[in-house]
Design a protein around this motif. Structure first.
Motif, PDB file in Angstrom:
ATOM      1  N   ALA A   1      51.990  29.754  82.624  1.00 50.89           N
ATOM      2  CA  ALA A   1      52.123  29.809  84.082  1.00 50.89           C
ATOM      3  C   ALA A   1      51.404  28.646  84.754  1.00 50.89           C
ATOM      4  O   ALA A   1      51.757  28.257  85.875  1.00 50.89           O
ATOM      5  N   ASN A   2      50.403  28.056  84.078  1.00 50.09           N
ATOM      6  CA  ASN A   2      49.638  26.950  84.659  1.00 50.09           C
ATOM      7  C   ASN A   2      50.169  25.577  84.262  1.00 50.09           C
ATOM      8  O   ASN A   2      49.606  24.555  84.655  1.00 50.09           O
ATOM      9  N   ILE A   3      51.251  25.551  83.486  1.00 49.32           N
ATOM     10  CA  ILE A   3      51.837  24.282  83.058  1.00 49.32           C
ATOM     11  C   ILE A   3      52.785  23.751  84.134  1.00 49.32           C
ATOM     12  O   ILE A   3      53.618  24.498  84.644  1.00 49.32           O
ATOM     13  N   PRO A   4      52.665  22.458  84.493  1.00 51.96           N
ATOM     14  CA  PRO A   4      53.488  21.894  85.583  1.00 51.96           C
ATOM     15  C   PRO A   4      54.987  22.119  85.415  1.00 51.96           C
ATOM     16  O   PRO A   4      55.692  22.335  86.405  1.00 51.96           O
ATOM     17  N   LEU A   5      55.513  22.089  84.192  1.00 56.35           N
ATOM     18  CA  LEU A   5      56.949  22.274  83.994  1.00 56.35           C
ATOM     19  C   LEU A   5      57.409  23.655  84.449  1.00 56.35           C
ATOM     20  O   LEU A   5      58.564  23.840  84.847  1.00 56.35           O
ATOM     21  N   PHE A   6      56.498  24.633  84.427  1.00 58.99           N
ATOM     22  CA  PHE A   6      56.855  26.002  84.789  1.00 58.99           C
ATOM     23  C   PHE A   6      56.370  26.397  86.184  1.00 58.99           C
ATOM     24  O   PHE A   6      56.349  27.583  86.519  1.00 58.99           O
ATOM     25  N   ARG A   7      55.990  25.400  86.983  1.00 60.20           N
ATOM     26  CA  ARG A   7      55.487  25.691  88.332  1.00 60.20           C
ATOM     27  C   ARG A   7      56.550  26.419  89.160  1.00 60.20           C
ATOM     28  O   ARG A   7      57.716  26.025  89.197  1.00 60.20           O
TER      29      ARG A   7
ATOM     30  N   PHE B   1      56.251  15.707  76.615  1.00 58.34           N
ATOM     31  CA  PHE B   1      56.593  14.427  75.986  1.00 58.34           C
ATOM     32  C   PHE B   1      58.003  14.512  75.390  1.00 58.34           C
ATOM     33  O   PHE B   1      58.530  15.598  75.151  1.00 58.34           O
ATOM     34  N   ALA B   2      58.609  13.335  75.195  1.00 57.85           N
ATOM     35  CA  ALA B   2      59.950  13.176  74.586  1.00 57.85           C
ATOM     36  C   ALA B   2      61.070  13.741  75.445  1.00 57.85           C
ATOM     37  O   ALA B   2      62.185  13.923  74.958  1.00 57.85           O
ATOM     38  N   GLU B   3      60.808  13.975  76.730  1.00 55.74           N
ATOM     39  CA  GLU B   3      61.849  14.545  77.583  1.00 55.74           C
ATOM     40  C   GLU B   3      63.028  13.598  77.793  1.00 55.74           C
ATOM     41  O   GLU B   3      64.185  14.025  77.849  1.00 55.74           O
ATOM     42  N   ALA B   4      62.750  12.285  77.875  1.00 57.50           N
ATOM     43  CA  ALA B   4      63.837  11.327  78.083  1.00 57.50           C
ATOM     44  C   ALA B   4      64.760  11.279  76.869  1.00 57.50           C
ATOM     45  O   ALA B   4      65.997  11.248  77.007  1.00 57.50           O
TER      46      ALA B   4
ATOM     47  N   ASN C   1      61.194  20.597  88.471  1.00 64.49           N
ATOM     48  CA  ASN C   1      59.898  20.263  87.880  1.00 64.49           C
ATOM     49  C   ASN C   1      60.017  19.128  86.875  1.00 64.49           C
ATOM     50  O   ASN C   1      59.140  18.256  86.790  1.00 64.49           O
ATOM     51  N   LEU C   2      61.096  19.127  86.097  1.00 65.95           N
ATOM     52  CA  LEU C   2      61.297  18.082  85.089  1.00 65.95           C
ATOM     53  C   LEU C   2      61.497  16.720  85.743  1.00 65.95           C
ATOM     54  O   LEU C   2      60.967  15.707  85.273  1.00 65.95           O
ATOM     55  N   LEU C   3      62.233  16.676  86.841  1.00 65.49           N
ATOM     56  CA  LEU C   3      62.432  15.417  87.562  1.00 65.49           C
ATOM     57  C   LEU C   3      61.105  14.890  88.097  1.00 65.49           C
ATOM     58  O   LEU C   3      60.845  13.683  88.070  1.00 65.49           O
TER      59      LEU C   3
END
Length: 225
Positions: free
Chosen positions: A6-12, A80-83, A129-131
Motif C-alpha cells: 500500500a505504501n509503494i508508489p505504483l499502488f498509490r 525497474f525494467a518497466e520500459a 502511476n506507471l506513467l
C-alpha cells in the motif's frame, strides 16, 4: 505484505482490499536474491516489471570492453525494467543485480494495459502511476547526464554531491553507492576518484567515511564549479 504494498508508489490510490485481486490479475510473483546475484540479464527480453520489496537493486550497462556504467539503483518501493516490459520482444541492454540481499515482486505489465474480464477498477490507477514513475525515471537519467558532463573528476563529484545536499536538505548525507559503483555512475576510474576524494577532504571541502559524506565548506564547493 498488503501494508507494505500500500505504501509503494505504483499502488498509490489503490485500496488494500484490491491488492489480492491486483496480484492475481497481474500474475504477481515474489522472488529473493542474494547479494551479487543477477536479477535480470543483459540480452534477454522480459515481460515483467520488478518492484523492490526489500534490499537494493543496481542497474548497470556493460560495454564491449567489459567496462561497467551504473545507470541507477532501485531501493524498497522502486520499480525497474518497466520500459523493457512494455516492449517484451526487445532484449535488455542493461542488467539488474542485487547490491545486497534483495526481494523483488514481479508483475506482468502487459496485463495492466489489457482489458480485464473482471472489470478491475485498479487498472486506470496503475497506468497513471506507471506513467508518473516513467517520467521521474527520465528526470533521473537527465540528472546523471548533468553529473557526467564536467570534464574533471572533482567537477563530477561536486555535481553529484550538490544534488545529494539538495535532496537531503542537509550538509550531511548518505550515498547509495560503493566506491566502485559511484565511479561507474560518474563514468570515472575508481582509483583516480578515490585520490580526488582524499584531496577534497584535505582541502577541507568534504568529510567522509564509507557511504557517509558531509560538506565542510559550501563556499569553497561553490567556487569550484
Amino acid at each position: 505484505m498488503k501494508n507494505q504494498l500500500a505504501n509503494i508508489p505504483l499502488f498509490r490510490g489503490i485500496a488494500e482490499n484490491e491488492l489480492d485481486s491486483l496480484l492475481s490479475c497481474l500474475s504477481g510473483a515474489e522472488k529473493s536474491y542474494r547479494k551479487g546475484e543477477v536479477i535480470l540479464s543483459e540480452g534477454e527480453p522480459t515481460d515483467r516489471l520488478g518492484i523492490v520489496l526489500s534490499g537494493m537493486a543496481v542497474i548497470c550497462y556493460t560495454d564491449i570492453s567489459g567496462s561497467n556504467s551504473i545507470l541507477g539503483n532501485a531501493g524498497p518501493g522502486a520499480v525497474f525494467a518497466e520500459a523493457y516490459a512494455c516492449v517484451p520482444e526487445e532484449p535488455l541492454l542493461i542488467s539488474v543485480s542485487a547490491a545486497e540481499d534483495t526481494t523483488v515482486l514481479f508483475l506482468q505489465i502487459g496485463k495492466i494495459f489489457s482489458p480485464c474480464p473482471n472489470s478491475c477498477g485498479f487498472h486506470t490507477k496503475l497506468v497513471r502511476n506507471l506513467l508518473t514513475i516513467c517520467a521521474r525515471k527520465s528526470l533521473q537519467l537527465s540528472r546523471r547526464i548533468l553529473h557526467t558532463s564536467p570534464k574533471t573528476i572533482r567537477g563530477r563529484l561536486l555535481s553529484y554531491f550538490s544534488e545529494c545536499v539538495k535532496k537531503s536538505g542537509a550538509d550531511s548525507f548518505q550515498i547509495p553507492y560503493s566506491r566502485q559503483q559511484l565511479a561507474d555512475y560518474l563514468g570515472v576510474d575508481r582509483s583516480a576518484m578515490c585520490k580526488e576524494l582524499s584531496k577534497m577532504q584535505r582541502d577541507g571541502i568534504i568529510r567522509y567515511r564509507k557511504e557517509s559524506f558531509a560538506i565542510q565548506n559550501r563556499t569553497a564547493l561553490q567556487n569550484l564549479y
